[in-house]
Structures are given as structure tokens and as C-alpha cells.
Design a protein around this motif. Sequence first.
Motif, PDB file in Angstrom:
ATOM      1  N   LEU A  13       6.829   0.984  -1.134  1.00 61.29           N
ATOM      2  CA  LEU A  13       5.545   1.307   0.129  1.00 61.29           C
ATOM      3  C   LEU A  13       4.619   1.210  -0.985  1.00 61.29           C
ATOM      4  CD1 LEU A  13       6.969   3.804   2.672  1.00 61.29           C
ATOM      5  CD2 LEU A  13       5.412   2.051   3.365  1.00 61.29           C
ATOM      6  N   ARG A  14       4.443   2.351  -1.872  1.00 57.94           N
ATOM      7  CA  ARG A  14       3.591   3.070  -2.880  1.00 57.94           C
ATOM      8  C   ARG A  14       2.806   1.303  -3.772  1.00 57.94           C
ATOM      9  NH1 ARG A  14       2.447   3.027  -8.196  1.00 57.94           N
ATOM     10  NH2 ARG A  14       5.317   3.285  -7.891  1.00 57.94           N
ATOM     11  N   SER A  15       3.919   0.326  -3.844  1.00 52.14           N
ATOM     12  CA  SER A  15       3.496  -0.838  -4.089  1.00 52.14           C
ATOM     13  C   SER A  15       2.328  -1.903  -3.466  1.00 52.14           C
ATOM     14  CB  SER A  15       4.305  -1.560  -4.715  1.00 52.14           C
ATOM     15  OG  SER A  15       5.709  -0.891  -6.495  1.00 52.14           O
ATOM     16  N   ARG A  16       2.848  -2.349  -1.975  1.00 49.24           N
ATOM     17  CA  ARG A  16       2.294  -2.595  -1.455  1.00 49.24           C
ATOM     18  C   ARG A  16       1.178  -2.683  -0.984  1.00 49.24           C
ATOM     19  NH1 ARG A  16       6.459  -3.182   3.574  1.00 49.24           N
ATOM     20  NH2 ARG A  16       8.266  -4.662   2.400  1.00 49.24           N
ATOM     21  N   LEU A  17       0.810  -0.226  -1.301  1.00 56.02           N
ATOM     22  CA  LEU A  17      -0.341  -0.340  -0.851  1.00 56.02           C
ATOM     23  C   LEU A  17      -1.504  -0.612  -2.187  1.00 56.02           C
ATOM     24  CD1 LEU A  17       0.421   3.271   1.151  1.00 56.02           C
ATOM     25  CD2 LEU A  17      -0.694   1.052   1.694  1.00 56.02           C
ATOM     26  N   GLY A  18      -0.954  -0.711  -3.279  1.00 55.89           N
ATOM     27  CA  GLY A  18      -1.819  -1.270  -4.704  1.00 55.89           C
ATOM     28  C   GLY A  18      -2.585  -0.154  -4.924  1.00 55.89           C
ATOM     29  N   ILE A  19      -1.425   1.063  -4.962  1.00 55.83           N
ATOM     30  CA  ILE A  19      -1.708   2.552  -5.442  1.00 55.83           C
ATOM     31  C   ILE A  19      -0.795   2.884  -7.093  1.00 55.83           C
ATOM     32  CG2 ILE A  19      -3.199   3.452  -3.791  1.00 55.83           C
ATOM     33  CD1 ILE A  19      -1.241   4.666  -2.622  1.00 55.83           C
ATOM     34  N   THR A  20      -1.423   3.841  -7.461  1.00 57.72           N
ATOM     35  CA  THR A  20      -0.302   3.916  -8.922  1.00 57.72           C
ATOM     36  C   THR A  20      -0.166   5.537  -8.566  1.00 57.72           C
ATOM     37  OG1 THR A  20      -2.310   4.821 -10.307  1.00 57.72           O
ATOM     38  CG2 THR A  20      -1.604   2.436 -10.695  1.00 57.72           C
ATOM     39  N   THR A  21       1.378   5.542  -9.493  1.00 56.10           N
ATOM     40  CA  THR A  21       1.839   7.128  -9.229  1.00 56.10           C
ATOM     41  C   THR A  21       0.326   8.004  -9.764  1.00 56.10           C
ATOM     42  OG1 THR A  21       2.749   7.376 -11.269  1.00 56.10           O
ATOM     43  CG2 THR A  21       3.784   7.136  -9.694  1.00 56.10           C
ATOM     44  N   ARG A  22      -0.589   7.642 -10.673  1.00 55.56           N
ATOM     45  CA  ARG A  22      -2.060   8.892 -10.583  1.00 55.56           C
ATOM     46  C   ARG A  22      -2.930   9.175  -9.530  1.00 55.56           C
ATOM     47  NH1 ARG A  22      -1.639  10.784 -15.346  1.00 55.56           N
ATOM     48  NH2 ARG A  22      -0.211   9.557 -17.158  1.00 55.56           N
TER      49      ARG A  22
END
Length: 271
Positions: A13-22
Motif C-alpha cells: 500500500l505504501r509503495s503504491r502511494l509512492g511515499i517513504t517510511t519517513r
Amino acid sequence: MTPQPPNEVLKELRSRLGITTRDVAELSEKIAESEGNPEFQISNAWLTQIENSDSVPSIFKLYSLSAIYRLKFTELLRLYGLDLQKLGLHQLAAPLPHTHLATLDVYDADRTISFPVRFDRSFDLDNTNLLSRIVELWGEVPIALIQHLDIRHGQYGYVGLQDFTLYPLLRPGSFVQIDSRARRVQPLRWRTEFDRPIYFVELRDGYACSWCDLLDDQLLLLPHPLSPCSARKFKYRIDAEIVGQVTGVAMRLTDASDSAPGGNARLPRRV
């Protein structure tokens, strides 16, 4: 097909949104500040650990992930094996002894249920029939659509397993639909006991479901003639308040113990 583990779903899910853990950490910090609770904050190290293990996040961090990932909170709960739609089933499996109000909560309005969308035009309303033979077409209908029925004007009550006030007309363990707009005792005549209004009443120490009569400032709770219960009297609007009139009943007609071979039906003791 084996379902995808929750940690892999979150990482995807995070990868699809193009955002990092930071990025997630910074966004969650704003949520924590807004709510005034540091439990909503997600650190970079914490999210990395969650995405690479079978650890279960707290409800606060799940809430933050729900807001950041644009995913329903109920979906995240279901991802970790917690389906709120099963609450009703567990409530039915754990009946309570005393009469009380019941809720009809829908936690995910976008989910669908099987619902009759077209009826057989040839069926006769006057004759008893199986629903499966009356319905011509079943379809998947969003729960949100069902909510537009007159549910908003109704409440739902449960008659406790020890509440024999209207037995045998209304058996313990029944569910009743309540019209909260009808909160006055109707001084009307009725032909049969089936025409007599039934009311759901809130008391200081619980609830009651019974026939009612108003005598000056006293509210009388009247049992069925065959009931083992006695009439009760309360100070109207002080010790007893009418929640509404019962407009529908879902009730079992027999119990397993009633149909046991050689068993004799017994009335409960008068109280």
C-alpha cells in the motif's frame, strides 16, 4: 490461494502511494499533534519493523495508517483478522438475561449483502410460501442502500431470557423493532391481544417490554394473563419512560427443550 500477510499488504500500500517510511512518520506526527496523543505517531523504525514482521499495530497507529493510506479503518482491522460485522453474531451467541436495547450497527456501508431485487409476479400475498420461491432474482445490494429503509425511525430491543412479562405472546429471547416516535400510551380499545399496543419501557434499573396503562402519574406495566409475572407500577417520567411502541417482532416459536421427546411443557413460576 494463500492470503497475503498483513505486513506485506501494508508495504505494498505504501509503495503504491509512492511515499517513504519517513513520509509516513512525518504525516503521523501531524495526526498525533492534532489528537494530542503521541500514540498516533509512527516512527520510521517502527514502520520498518511492522513491514518486516508479524507484529500487530495498536489501534491508534492503525488509525494513523488508515488516514495516511486512504484505507478504511475496518479494512485494516479485517486485515489483522478482526471483522466488526461479526459482532452481531457473537452477541447472539451470548444472550443476556435482562431485557435491553439492541443496536443495529453497520461498520462498512460499502459491503454488500444478498437481497431480493425482483419478486415473482405470480405469487399470491394471501398464501404462506417460502421466501426462496417468492424471490425471482437475488442480487448483491450495498448495505448503505438498506440503511435508507425506515431504520432511522426505529430502535431495536431484546427481550431478556428471564423476562416472561408477555409470555406466551412474546417469548423471552425475542428481538423487537421499536418506533421511538410513538411514546404515548394509546387509550384506544382493541379487539384482541394482538391489536393491543406493546411498549418498550426504560426503567431506572433496566428495561421492560409490556402492555401499558397510564393512571394519573402512574405507569402500569401489565403482563399477559398467562404470564407468571405480576403487574408493576412506576412513577411516570421519573422512574419509567416509554422508549417507543413495538412495531415488529423476530421470535422463535420453539426451543430445543420444547421439542424433546416425552418432554412436558412447563410454565415458569409466578414472580
